[in-house]
Design a protein around this motif. Sequence first.
Motif, PDB file in Angstrom:
ATOM      1  N   MET A 149      15.249  12.350  -6.849  1.00 39.52           N
ATOM      2  CA  MET A 149      15.488  11.402  -7.931  1.00 39.52           C
ATOM      3  C   MET A 149      15.690   9.985  -7.395  1.00 39.52           C
ATOM      4  SD  MET A 149      15.173  13.357 -10.530  1.00 39.52           S
ATOM      5  CE  MET A 149      15.737  12.293 -11.854  1.00 39.52           C
ATOM      6  N   LEU A 150      16.367   9.878  -6.244  1.00 35.47           N
ATOM      7  CA  LEU A 150      16.577   8.570  -5.621  1.00 35.47           C
ATOM      8  C   LEU A 150      15.245   7.936  -5.224  1.00 35.47           C
ATOM      9  CD1 LEU A 150      18.413   6.372  -4.361  1.00 35.47           C
ATOM     10  CD2 LEU A 150      18.451   7.760  -2.272  1.00 35.47           C
ATOM     11  N   LEU A 168       0.840  -1.204   0.000  1.00 42.79           N
ATOM     12  CA  LEU A 168       0.000   0.000   0.000  1.00 42.79           C
ATOM     13  C   LEU A 168       0.876   1.255   0.000  1.00 42.79           C
ATOM     14  CD1 LEU A 168      -2.753   1.429   0.278  1.00 42.79           C
ATOM     15  CD2 LEU A 168      -2.539   1.141   2.752  1.00 42.79           C
ATOM     16  N   ALA A 169       1.875   1.288   0.872  1.00 43.56           N
ATOM     17  CA  ALA A 169       2.756   2.449   0.959  1.00 43.56           C
ATOM     18  C   ALA A 169       3.603   2.600  -0.301  1.00 43.56           C
ATOM     19  CB  ALA A 169       3.658   2.325   2.186  1.00 43.56           C
ATOM     20  N   LEU A 170       3.983   1.477  -0.918  1.00 44.31           N
ATOM     21  CA  LEU A 170       4.787   1.529  -2.140  1.00 44.31           C
ATOM     22  C   LEU A 170       4.031   2.236  -3.259  1.00 44.31           C
ATOM     23  CD1 LEU A 170       7.240   0.720  -3.874  1.00 44.31           C
ATOM     24  CD2 LEU A 170       6.112  -1.491  -4.257  1.00 44.31           C
ATOM     25  N   ILE A 187      10.161   2.968  -8.246  1.00 45.13           N
ATOM     26  CA  ILE A 187       9.975   2.280  -9.537  1.00 45.13           C
ATOM     27  C   ILE A 187      10.542   0.862  -9.452  1.00 45.13           C
ATOM     28  CG2 ILE A 187      10.703   2.246 -11.958  1.00 45.13           C
ATOM     29  CD1 ILE A 187      10.546   5.319 -11.912  1.00 45.13           C
ATOM     30  N   TRP A 188      11.723   0.734  -8.860  1.00 42.42           N
ATOM     31  CA  TRP A 188      12.315  -0.594  -8.646  1.00 42.42           C
ATOM     32  C   TRP A 188      11.350  -1.465  -7.817  1.00 42.42           C
ATOM     33  CZ3 TRP A 188      17.183  -1.526  -5.064  1.00 42.42           C
ATOM     34  CH2 TRP A 188      17.495  -2.885  -5.070  1.00 42.42           C
ATOM     35  N   LYS A 241       8.890  -9.963  -0.520  1.00 37.33           N
ATOM     36  CA  LYS A 241       9.364 -10.783   0.611  1.00 37.33           C
ATOM     37  C   LYS A 241      10.621 -11.564   0.261  1.00 37.33           C
ATOM     38  CE  LYS A 241       5.316 -12.642   0.618  1.00 37.33           C
ATOM     39  NZ  LYS A 241       4.164 -13.540   0.892  1.00 37.33           N
ATOM     40  N   GLU A 242      10.844 -11.823  -1.022  1.00 39.91           N
ATOM     41  CA  GLU A 242      12.010 -12.607  -1.451  1.00 39.91           C
ATOM     42  C   GLU A 242      13.176 -11.719  -1.873  1.00 39.91           C
ATOM     43  OE1 GLU A 242       8.796 -13.446  -2.926  1.00 39.91           O
ATOM     44  OE2 GLU A 242       8.615 -14.695  -1.124  1.00 39.91           O
ATOM     45  N   ASN A 243      13.137 -10.424  -1.543  1.00 39.27           N
ATOM     46  CA  ASN A 243      14.203  -9.487  -1.930  1.00 39.27           C
ATOM     47  C   ASN A 243      14.772  -8.793  -0.699  1.00 39.27           C
ATOM     48  OD1 ASN A 243      14.460  -8.954  -5.110  1.00 39.27           O
ATOM     49  ND2 ASN A 243      12.358  -9.562  -4.635  1.00 39.27           N
ATOM     50  N   PRO A 244      15.612  -9.508   0.070  1.00 36.03           N
ATOM     51  CA  PRO A 244      16.147  -8.911   1.308  1.00 36.03           C
ATOM     52  C   PRO A 244      17.005  -7.673   1.057  1.00 36.03           C
ATOM     53  CG  PRO A 244      17.252 -10.994   0.792  1.00 36.03           C
ATOM     54  CD  PRO A 244      16.068 -10.899  -0.110  1.00 36.03           C
ATOM     55  N   LEU A 245      17.683  -7.603  -0.094  1.00 33.54           N
ATOM     56  CA  LEU A 245      18.501  -6.420  -0.390  1.00 33.54           C
ATOM     57  C   LEU A 245      17.618  -5.188  -0.490  1.00 33.54           C
ATOM     58  CD1 LEU A 245      21.113  -4.967  -1.154  1.00 33.54           C
ATOM     59  CD2 LEU A 245      20.697  -5.653  -3.545  1.00 33.54           C
ATOM     60  N   PHE A 246      16.532  -5.294  -1.238  1.00 30.88           N
ATOM     61  CA  PHE A 246      15.620  -4.157  -1.387  1.00 30.88           C
ATOM     62  C   PHE A 246      15.000  -3.790  -0.049  1.00 30.88           C
ATOM     63  CE2 PHE A 246      11.397  -2.347  -2.353  1.00 30.88           C
ATOM     64  CZ  PHE A 246      11.797  -1.245  -3.095  1.00 30.88           C
ATOM     65  N   LEU A 247      14.628  -4.791   0.750  1.00 28.19           N
ATOM     66  CA  LEU A 247      14.038  -4.529   2.058  1.00 28.19           C
ATOM     67  C   LEU A 247      15.021  -3.792   2.966  1.00 28.19           C
ATOM     68  CD1 LEU A 247      12.157  -7.895   2.725  1.00 28.19           C
ATOM     69  CD2 LEU A 247      11.133  -5.683   2.156  1.00 28.19           C
ATOM     70  N   LYS A 248      16.280  -4.192   2.937  1.00 30.29           N
ATOM     71  CA  LYS A 248      17.287  -3.518   3.771  1.00 30.29           C
ATOM     72  C   LYS A 248      17.498  -2.072   3.311  1.00 30.29           C
ATOM     73  CE  LYS A 248      19.844  -7.664   5.131  1.00 30.29           C
ATOM     74  NZ  LYS A 248      21.110  -8.422   4.987  1.00 30.29           N
ATOM     75  N   ILE A 249      17.506  -1.873   1.991  1.00 34.07           N
ATOM     76  CA  ILE A 249      17.663  -0.511   1.462  1.00 34.07           C
ATOM     77  C   ILE A 249      16.505   0.369   1.942  1.00 34.07           C
ATOM     78  CG2 ILE A 249      17.604   0.897  -0.639  1.00 34.07           C
ATOM     79  CD1 ILE A 249      19.151  -1.360  -2.027  1.00 34.07           C
TER      80      ILE A 249
END
Length: 438
Positions: free
Chosen positions: A332-333, A221-223, A339-340, A349-357
């Motif tokens: 811009m970031l 929802l927030a995304l 978008i990513w 849930k399967e993207n820990p790198l994105f979650l940490k970022i």
Amino acid sequence: MDVLMLSRLQFAAATFFHFLFVPLTLGISILIAIMETKYAASGDKDYKRAAKFWGRIFLINFAIGVVTGITLEFQFGTNWSRYSAYVGDIFGSLLAVEATVAFFLESTFIAIWAFSWNRLSPKAHAACIWIVAIAANVSAFWIITANAWMQHPVGYVINKATGRAELASFFDVVTQKFAFIEFIHTVSGAYIFAAFFVMGVSAYHLLKKNEVSLFNKSFRLALGFALVFSIFEVVQGHYNGSEVAETQPTKLAAMESHWETKKNAPIYMFSIPDEENGKNLVEILPLPSALSLLAFHDPDAEVKGLREWPKEDRPPVLLTFAAFRIMVGLGMLFMALTIWGWFIRDKIKENPLFLKIMLYSIPLPLIAIQAGWIVAEVGRQPWIVYGIMRTKDAVSPIAASQVGISLAAFIVVYGLLGLAAYYLIIKHARKGPEPEKA
């Protein structure tokens, strides 16, 4: 330091601290309202529990925001009495409307909402938080309109008999283009911060595999909310540049460290201002005609440089220039990150790198917002009301020692308040929602 500098520092400290809490109030109230609406429409208890969880954080944040906002307004009488005497007829009317309409509506319904979870129907309860969210944003409109009048004064006359600026057209003040542009830009930034806060806290729990269903729904929802306003903020920022070029050309020149009046004015990807000598020490990677396009939508347009004005009429260049670049770079970031996230939304849930970022990105929108206010307020100098009243003429006739003592007190008290507030917010955010009742 003299009374002017001390008063400016005190107002800056109070404003920056207050605005640590305002953006979250504006944005998370809408997200909670959407969650409650989803619960009322679908009966999905994840949304009800999520609304309760984020609602507790909202209430902590709201309480501190109210306290700091009230003390901030007192400074117009204590530190800036000459300003209040000169333009209070205009500025005061806007604050009065905010307090008597929006703030009281918001405060009333937030109490009803907080204490009626099991007393009202889901639809009625959702209606309460929608009223709170709308009233909070209406409140922001009146405050920002007051600031916009300081940036671009309209609808007033100077009474020669009293030597004061007086309200001539309330309609002109509240409908001017500058006010709407500033309001839209400010609340969009607040929505981005609130969405990043929800995504960051949700990411923390998703990484720990805690309440996965609830926090996955909160994150998604927030995304979507952040994606819309991140893109909108970048696009709308272009129109801000055009309005600033028309109404505050010195601010535009300071934002870009633009010294020489020229046509086909470029923007440099990297430059270092030299205020003392009225030039840039370094200018690298020019984008031809970019500044002319930004300011006037015409690559051949002439853009005035800072040397067109005497030094005493120029804003502080380095601070305005640096803050502007921080704001734009982070904007811009945010667009890139959302978008990513949108492209991987089904596999968050399967993207820990994105979650940490996203977890470590929580404070970044707040930094961008504060940088934006530096551009708006420092870039307006030396005017407190642009073109009408200089900041040095607005300060109260009091001793510097009085302001120095109150400034120290503000820092201590606000520091303790901030520590307490963020301790409670972080504690609650880590704890997660209350267990579901059987």
